[in-house]
Design a protein around this motif. Structure first.
Motif, PDB file in Angstrom:
ATOM      1  N   GLU A  31       0.828  -1.203   0.000  1.00 39.43           N
ATOM      2  CA  GLU A  31       0.000   0.000   0.000  1.00 39.43           C
ATOM      3  C   GLU A  31       0.867   1.260   0.000  1.00 39.43           C
ATOM      4  OE1 GLU A  31      -2.809   0.028   3.204  1.00 39.43           O
ATOM      5  OE2 GLU A  31      -3.333   2.111   2.795  1.00 39.43           O
ATOM      6  N   ARG A  46       0.557  11.714  -9.868  1.00 37.01           N
ATOM      7  CA  ARG A  46      -0.415  12.790  -9.909  1.00 37.01           C
ATOM      8  C   ARG A  46       0.250  14.164  -9.920  1.00 37.01           C
ATOM      9  NH1 ARG A  46      -5.291  13.349  -7.373  1.00 37.01           N
ATOM     10  NH2 ARG A  46      -5.764  14.021  -9.475  1.00 37.01           N
ATOM     11  N   ILE A  59       1.511   6.687  -6.796  1.00 34.82           N
ATOM     12  CA  ILE A  59       0.325   7.426  -7.242  1.00 34.82           C
ATOM     13  C   ILE A  59       0.521   8.923  -6.997  1.00 34.82           C
ATOM     14  CG2 ILE A  59      -2.009   7.986  -6.405  1.00 34.82           C
ATOM     15  CD1 ILE A  59      -2.398   5.982  -8.403  1.00 34.82           C
ATOM     16  N   LYS A 109       1.003  10.972   4.777  1.00 36.83           N
ATOM     17  CA  LYS A 109       0.559  10.719   3.409  1.00 36.83           C
ATOM     18  C   LYS A 109       0.801  11.889   2.473  1.00 36.83           C
ATOM     19  CE  LYS A 109      -3.010   7.546   4.784  1.00 36.83           C
ATOM     20  NZ  LYS A 109      -4.442   7.320   4.910  1.00 36.83           N
ATOM     21  N   HIS A 113       2.621   1.814  -3.290  1.00 37.93           N
ATOM     22  CA  HIS A 113       1.591   2.209  -4.241  1.00 37.93           C
ATOM     23  C   HIS A 113       1.210   3.672  -4.061  1.00 37.93           C
ATOM     24  CE1 HIS A 113      -2.746   2.727  -5.207  1.00 37.93           C
ATOM     25  NE2 HIS A 113      -2.345   2.229  -6.351  1.00 37.93           N
ATOM     26  N   ARG A 114       1.052   4.080  -2.804  1.00 38.01           N
ATOM     27  CA  ARG A 114       0.622   5.448  -2.533  1.00 38.01           C
ATOM     28  C   ARG A 114       1.684   6.458  -2.986  1.00 38.01           C
ATOM     29  NH1 ARG A 114      -0.239   5.855   3.207  1.00 38.01           N
ATOM     30  NH2 ARG A 114      -2.144   4.653   2.955  1.00 38.01           N
TER      31      ARG A 114
END
Lengths: 464, 464
Positions: A147, A158, A154, A392, A150-151
């Motif tokens: 996870e 973006r 991403i 995050k 992946h984050r």
């Protein structure tokens, strides 16, 4: 830099599946497809709307006859509204190696070229769909297996990360512009860029860049797994702990001290964070050559680990002995460690309390054989390796190429600061700043070096 | 028989690739996708046109936050204009196992079910998109690895084969109708169906069905490869010939007689036709237990082969000896054979001519070691195994289930003919014809047996 030829590749994995996707991109993508595609509709593909799907047959036409190769769906994307910003066609065909080969060959005969690895993404980048850091994020995204990884991918895809870099780069461009203005008026000996102010601005940017560079340690660990070495005396239960954490019989376990000789690695994912657990040979003086080599390796792994789990057998060690061992360990190593007191299944409550009090937060009590205390241990692992928490929204560097560019930027800034302090000529300072701008630009691809680009994209898979 | 729940599966192969395709089919396919898909357009998916593609993000929304899982393209197919004739969505995402798993889980949480193998095709069949024989052709198409196997599968998929079966079935239905009319008027003892005419009609249909059943030998061979056994005395050069035909060092070759013990198989494709070449142990009396087992196997393979290549060493055999060996072979086997005279590199023109004249068309002269005469040999293999030629437009049975149904149809027809000859009651003849209709119907799926269907589709891959 625009490459105009039409490229084709299988974009899905080879192997048994129902559907395969063949991608075509370039000026002639639609025209070539027109030659081998037949459907009920008479409208030529070039006149159909972008982002539409069409059922029909791929046919091979020779002088003698016409053979149907497959029933397919053809997706049409018209420039610039496609992934590559060129005309694109995606063919969903049946995933038969024979069919895939035949379709690829049909395109090849019409003059299309088999795409190199990453060439679709490279074209997307060259045509301005995204910057280089975003393009690289696609490869990371495909490889991400946790996870957290992946984050990070991403987020980078973006463009949040790119924005941070570009903002800083623009700040430097302004500094450079001021300095270059001075050069234009050099005969008049004016100073547009106040040196103290300049130094201050450079310091501020330097702090941000340093933080980014430092985030690479975390970023790299999150992407490739945080290395955790399981270390301790022979028979402390290191392999049993590895197996318990992995929930499988990965390492051979026996009562004989020195069972583990090779270092054994495996992946453990805790709350989306990937750890690389490394079981090592027990540390003791030995005359066995193979075991001695194993102990040598154990020490190397300890040095590279983000955290050492130092396993102690509470049935053979007193608290005092454990303290001594830890002191010896600290002499040799600077890495962080966590004391893991094992075999607590034989301890009474009083004993358990005594151990906990003696070491407080730096100790976790477990029973590897009964799989007790493991959750507590995993939480500690998370806490100690991701100290700032895993924010995050924080920008984290995961790519070693970016990390190196950041270090080169810092080096240039260091020079600039020295030159300002030494009150050297404006030319030299301006040159240092320009070097910093160059290295920051390299991260997001604001550079002009085709070799570098080919190298970056060659690490992609074919069809992407 | 309509199953209304929504199914989801990965339709492309697992493994390293750029793109993966996730398929969703069922009443709620669009609504479910709406919950996890975000794009710039405000229009709900259900209001967009069928056969359109939409760029956006798959997002996972929890009480606390929203996570972007991937940038994707979503393809929309509205019933009945989709593969399954249900509402369908196809998501092109990045081929990362993490992303694929997450998206599948998102659908699962919304109540979608992971599709069973072949379930999309099964739904397409149940919803009348094609008949059973066409559905089965899809699995054959994906597995086809030679031009001939591919062509058979495409023909079957396109429905030519189904038309043949359905036309015959309709003829039988007319016969049955006439007989049943007699039953309605049984008190009046009329004979609507003239028995001689009936017998004639059955004969005509029987011939067609027999031809179809016989075509299975060819069809099966074309699909799975035509078995060719390479046979001969030790050291005749059988393994050298295998390697020469395959153009690789597949079998171990040495001067020592008896080198090959296991039978070695590999695929050779000649002009789109697939052959299974089987190299066998040299035939000779032996005391070596392993070699004896090998020779036993060689004999089995000879029996199963469509053609035997009998290799003779021209440097150790005279023409007379060769003739004797062949005569012995013919006593044991009924299979077709071709005499392959090897090691011709040492023969002069006169000798070559003598060999050719002695055996004429049943002999091919080769030099396996110098790779000479191989094209001639391959042409002979094609000619002898596909005697009628391979007629592209001829209907050929490739599926063993169809073959068995055809045999059962023939059995029912045989009974009917006997019963007509014996002038038994109309009921019995009508029942025989109905049995024939049932078995023909089973081929194209005009039956009502869910177990049979589940069995047929379970041989498909997931996502198809």
């Amino acid at each position: 830099m625009m490459k105009k030829d039409t490229i084709v590749a299988l974009s899905t994995a080879w192997g048994t599946g129902a559907i395969a996707l063949i991608r075509v991109s370039g000026d002639e993508a639609l025209e070539m497809t027109q030659h081998i595609f037949e459907s009920r509709k008479a409208t030529p593909l070039a006149q159909l709307n972008s982002h539409t799907l069409h059922f029909g047959h791929i046919v091979e036409t020779t002088a003698e006859n016409k053979t149907i190769i497959d029933e397919v769906l053809v997706a049409i994307f018209k420039k610039p509204h496609s992934f590559t910003k060129e005309n694109m066609v995606e063919i969903s065909c049946h995933a038969s190696p024979y069919i895939i080969q035949t379709i690829l060959q049909l395109y090849s005969k019409m003059g299309a070229r088999y795409a190199k690895a990453g060439e679709f993404t490279q074209r997307a980048y060259l045509n301005g769909r995204f910057d280089l850091a975003q393009a690289e994020a696609i490869a990371d995204l495909i490889a991400a297996d946790s996870e957290a990884a992946h984050r990070l991918a991403i987020n980078q895809l973006r463009g949040g990360y790119s924005t941070t870099i570009k903002t800083m780069r623009n700040d430097f461009i302004q500094l450079a512009a001021l300095l270059e203005l001075e050069l234009d008026f050099s005969e008049e000996d004016v100073e547009f860029a106040d040196r103290t102010e300049l130094q201050k601005q450079i310091n501020t940017l330097e702090i941000t860049i340093k933080q980014l560079a430092e985030s690479f340690r975390t970023g790299n660990a999150l992407k490739n797994g945080i290395p955790i070495a399981i270390v301790g005396k022979p028979n402390a239960g290191k392999s049993t702990l590895l197996n318990a954490l992995l929930n499988e019989e990965k390492a051979i376990v026996s009562d004989i001290p020195g069972t583990t000789r090779d270092t054994i690695e495996d992946i453990l994912i805790v709350e989306g964070i990937k750890f690389r657990l490394i079981d090592t040979a027990g540390l003791r003086p030995t005359n066995d050559t193979i075991e001695a080599l194993g102990i040598e390796r154990a020490k190397q792994k300890m040095n590279q680990a983000a955290l050492i789990l130092y396993v102690i057998d509470t049935t053979t060690h007193t608290i005092t002995e454990a303290k001594e061992e830890i002191q010896n360990l600290q002499k040799e190593l600077k890495n962080e460690y966590l004391l893991v007191a094992n075999k607590t299944e034989t301890l009474n409550n009083e004993n358990l309390e005594a151990w906990q009090n003696a070491f407080e937060n730096s100790l976790v009590l477990i029973s590897a054989i009964e799989k007790k205390g493991l959750e507590n241990l995993q939480n500690k692992m998370l806490e100690m390796t991701l100290k700032d928490g895993f924010d995050k929204d924080k920008t984290i560097v995961t790519n070693i190429r970016h990390y190196e560019s950041l270090l080169q930027t810092l080096e240039a800034l260091e020079k600039a600061k020295n030159n300002i302090a030494k009150q050297v000529s404006t030319e030299l300072i301006a040159s240092d700043i320009r070097t910093a701008i160059y290295h920051l630009g390299a991260i997001v691809g604001e550079i002009n070096n085709e070799d570098l680009l080919d190298f970056i994209f060659s690490k992609f898979c074919i069809g992407k």
